[in-house]
Design a protein around this motif. Sequence first.
Motif, PDB file in Angstrom:
ATOM      1  N   HIS A   1      -0.042   6.499  15.224  1.00 42.72           N
ATOM      2  CA  HIS A   1       1.290   6.192  14.701  1.00 42.72           C
ATOM      3  C   HIS A   1       1.304   6.023  13.185  1.00 42.72           C
ATOM      4  O   HIS A   1       2.350   5.687  12.621  1.00 42.72           O
ATOM      5  N   ARG A   2       0.166   6.258  12.527  1.00 48.17           N
ATOM      6  CA  ARG A   2       0.126   6.104  11.069  1.00 48.17           C
ATOM      7  C   ARG A   2       0.988   7.166  10.416  1.00 48.17           C
ATOM      8  O   ARG A   2       1.115   8.280  10.901  1.00 48.17           O
ATOM      9  N   GLY A   3       1.597   6.774   9.318  1.00 48.90           N
ATOM     10  CA  GLY A   3       2.461   7.699   8.592  1.00 48.90           C
ATOM     11  C   GLY A   3       3.868   7.793   9.153  1.00 48.90           C
ATOM     12  O   GLY A   3       4.660   8.619   8.700  1.00 48.90           O
ATOM     13  N   THR A   4       4.199   6.942  10.113  1.00 49.62           N
ATOM     14  CA  THR A   4       5.536   6.992  10.731  1.00 49.62           C
ATOM     15  C   THR A   4       6.455   5.870  10.246  1.00 49.62           C
ATOM     16  O   THR A   4       7.578   5.755  10.737  1.00 49.62           O
ATOM     17  N   GLY A   5       5.993   5.046   9.309  1.00 51.63           N
ATOM     18  CA  GLY A   5       6.833   3.989   8.757  1.00 51.63           C
ATOM     19  C   GLY A   5       6.716   2.641   9.435  1.00 51.63           C
ATOM     20  O   GLY A   5       7.445   1.713   9.083  1.00 51.63           O
ATOM     21  N   LEU A   6       5.794   2.502  10.389  1.00 47.80           N
ATOM     22  CA  LEU A   6       5.682   1.215  11.090  1.00 47.80           C
ATOM     23  C   LEU A   6       5.199   0.102  10.159  1.00 47.80           C
ATOM     24  O   LEU A   6       5.704  -1.028  10.235  1.00 47.80           O
ATOM     25  N   ALA A   7       4.247   0.395   9.281  1.00 50.56           N
ATOM     26  CA  ALA A   7       3.765  -0.636   8.343  1.00 50.56           C
ATOM     27  C   ALA A   7       4.911  -1.070   7.429  1.00 50.56           C
ATOM     28  O   ALA A   7       5.120  -2.269   7.209  1.00 50.56           O
ATOM     29  N   ARG A   8       5.654  -0.104   6.921  1.00 50.44           N
ATOM     30  CA  ARG A   8       6.786  -0.428   6.047  1.00 50.44           C
ATOM     31  C   ARG A   8       7.821  -1.273   6.802  1.00 50.44           C
ATOM     32  O   ARG A   8       8.371  -2.238   6.258  1.00 50.44           O
ATOM     33  N   THR A   9       8.090  -0.929   8.048  1.00 47.16           N
ATOM     34  CA  THR A   9       9.028  -1.708   8.863  1.00 47.16           C
ATOM     35  C   THR A   9       8.567  -3.154   8.975  1.00 47.16           C
ATOM     36  O   THR A   9       9.369  -4.094   8.847  1.00 47.16           O
ATOM     37  N   LEU A  10       7.270  -3.362   9.194  1.00 45.40           N
ATOM     38  CA  LEU A  10       6.759  -4.725   9.328  1.00 45.40           C
ATOM     39  C   LEU A  10       6.776  -5.470   7.994  1.00 45.40           C
ATOM     40  O   LEU A  10       7.037  -6.678   7.960  1.00 45.40           O
TER      41      LEU A  10
ATOM     42  N   MET B   1       4.658   0.244  -1.358  1.00 44.28           N
ATOM     43  CA  MET B   1       5.644  -0.633  -0.705  1.00 44.28           C
ATOM     44  C   MET B   1       6.129  -1.735  -1.646  1.00 44.28           C
ATOM     45  O   MET B   1       6.825  -2.663  -1.214  1.00 44.28           O
ATOM     46  N   GLY B   2       5.763  -1.655  -2.929  1.00 45.42           N
ATOM     47  CA  GLY B   2       6.282  -2.602  -3.910  1.00 45.42           C
ATOM     48  C   GLY B   2       5.382  -3.762  -4.263  1.00 45.42           C
ATOM     49  O   GLY B   2       5.781  -4.645  -5.019  1.00 45.42           O
ATOM     50  N   PHE B   3       4.166  -3.792  -3.738  1.00 45.10           N
ATOM     51  CA  PHE B   3       3.230  -4.859  -4.084  1.00 45.10           C
ATOM     52  C   PHE B   3       2.528  -4.517  -5.392  1.00 45.10           C
ATOM     53  O   PHE B   3       2.295  -3.341  -5.704  1.00 45.10           O
ATOM     54  N   ARG B   4       2.149  -5.556  -6.142  1.00 46.35           N
ATOM     55  CA  ARG B   4       1.344  -5.351  -7.337  1.00 46.35           C
ATOM     56  C   ARG B   4       0.158  -6.307  -7.309  1.00 46.35           C
ATOM     57  O   ARG B   4       0.248  -7.410  -6.741  1.00 46.35           O
TER      58      ARG B   4
ATOM     59  N   VAL C   1      -8.761  -8.197  -3.273  1.00 52.52           N
ATOM     60  CA  VAL C   1      -7.683  -8.049  -4.242  1.00 52.52           C
ATOM     61  C   VAL C   1      -6.467  -8.767  -3.662  1.00 52.52           C
ATOM     62  O   VAL C   1      -6.124  -8.570  -2.496  1.00 52.52           O
ATOM     63  N   THR C   2      -5.830  -9.600  -4.468  1.00 55.50           N
ATOM     64  CA  THR C   2      -4.586 -10.258  -4.075  1.00 55.50           C
ATOM     65  C   THR C   2      -3.426  -9.427  -4.608  1.00 55.50           C
ATOM     66  O   THR C   2      -3.435  -9.011  -5.773  1.00 55.50           O
ATOM     67  N   MET C   3      -2.452  -9.180  -3.739  1.00 55.76           N
ATOM     68  CA  MET C   3      -1.268  -8.412  -4.117  1.00 55.76           C
ATOM     69  C   MET C   3      -0.028  -9.198  -3.707  1.00 55.76           C
ATOM     70  O   MET C   3      -0.048  -9.895  -2.684  1.00 55.76           O
ATOM     71  N   GLU C   4       1.022  -9.086  -4.521  1.00 57.35           N
ATOM     72  CA  GLU C   4       2.255  -9.809  -4.245  1.00 57.35           C
ATOM     73  C   GLU C   4       3.462  -8.909  -4.431  1.00 57.35           C
ATOM     74  O   GLU C   4       3.410  -7.930  -5.191  1.00 57.35           O
TER      75      GLU C   4
END
Length: 161
Positions: free
Chosen positions: A86-95, A129-132, A148-151
Amino acid sequence: MTAPRRLSPDDPSLRDVLDLIQRSFAFMEGRIDPPSSMHRLTLAALQDQCRDGEIWGIGTPPAACIFLTPRPDCLYLGKLAVDETHRGTGLARTLVELAATRAAALGLPVLRLQTRVELTKNHAAFARMGFRKTGETAHPGFDRPTSVTMEKPVPGTPARV
């Protein structure tokens, strides 16, 4: 695919979540040092996470999951896993979008996560997804950064000083 669903401590899907995490994190074996904390995950630990924070899954059995843990200054994201098929289908972004909604509901201004230094593809995915990157940390006993910490700021919540 179904909408994200919050799992309870007695949810039978927790066993599937444990399997999903173990499968999804298996590629890290031999690539990261120290080894992943997923090796210490148990069904009891997942039940505790449901009580102390949240576990969300998508699908039955879950094809994707995420752990959310409120902290005083952020909502911490952990164990984001998506089944390989299911990778590349937007599930991570949805979560991650769900996490931002939950953070806003809790009045928490930031999403925070940690990813291993060696996992540069993960860094890039989170950046999309907007993290830095906001820092690096070292596991106990290491004299070099291991994570690495990302926010990511949460829209609509007041910034904390």
